[in-house]
Write a protein that holds these residues in place. Structure first.
Motif: not given
Length: 236
Positions: A32-33, A60-64, A225-231
């Motif tokens: 879970h998140a 959770a949104n990034l995972l989805g 999926h948790l490493r994004t351009g926004e952080g």
């Protein structure tokens, strides 16, 4: 999962369920998140079933989104709020219902203590610190008094995961569960010594395949999926 043309499956294909014709189930065990909880101040009851934090909702949104382009046949979840809210972020992309399995809930630490008090109030700070030091070294749920036993937790967790596999044999399924459940199931596959042999990150994806009476670990603690351009949204 089908056999490659031109050769017969070898011993490692059979052992690790690669390149074979028999029916194989792909199981994505997802933690879970991040939950909204103050573990130092919260009562025993408040620790059991908190909702997601703001960062948890982002996770959770990034995972989805990461799973939105993958074919998924079924989504199962623990009945606890943090698992259900995480599962909802997946199912909204796939028009699937969440199938809750009661025994996928997390290990019940301090379940026999008064729910309206902090654990430290019932046990005392010294005993609680001693328990934490034992967990640091032994990594067994049995160090916690007034709690579910390691044997009982592992038995119900493994049976619950196997129940989901039996319901969706040969399909690709997601189980949104807890760090303890993931350790119990995968630990049984690899023969881990500890109840917690690794710490799954929030919304980490761990992949197991099942077929022919065998269970094989494919992927552990995938968090790309948790490493994004926004952080970076990684947390434990």
């Amino acid at each position: 999962m089908t056999q490659r043309k031109g050769r017969s499956p070898g011993v490692f294909d059979k052992a690790f369920l690669t390149g074979i014709e028999e029916e194989v189930t792909e199981v994505l065990l997802v933690r879970h998140a991040q939950q909204e909880a103050d573990f130092e101040r919260a009562t025993v009851a408040e620790i059991i079933n908190p909702p997601l934090s703001e960062q948890g909702r982002q996770q959770a949104n990034l995972l989805g989104e990461a799973l939105s382009t993958s074919h998924i046949d079924a989504v199962f979840a623990s009945p606890l709020l943090r698992a259900v809210e995480t599962a909802e972020a997946i199912t909204r992309h796939h028009r699937l219902d969440i199938q809750q399995i009661e025994d996928l809930r997390e290990v019940e630490i301090f379940r026999d203590l008064p729910g309206d008090k902090r654990a430290s109030e019932s046990l005392g700070d010294d005993l609680l610190e001693a328990v934490r030091l034992r967990m640091l070294n032994e990594r067994s749920w049995d160090v916690y008094p007034f709690s579910e036993s390691s044997f009982d937790f592992r038995k119900r967790s493994i049976t619950a995961v196997e129940t989901a596999i039996a319901r969706a044999s040969g399909e690709r399924i997601v189980l949104v569960v807890h760090g303890g459940v993931i350790n119990a199931y995968i630990g049984d596959i690899i023969g881990a010594k500890y109840d917690m042999f690794f710490r799954p990150a929030h919304t980490s994806v761990n992949v197991v395949v099942a077929g022919g009476g065998r269970r094989v670990l494919r992927t552990l603690n995938d968090t790309h999926h948790l490493r994004t351009g926004e952080g970076d949204f990684l947390s434990y």
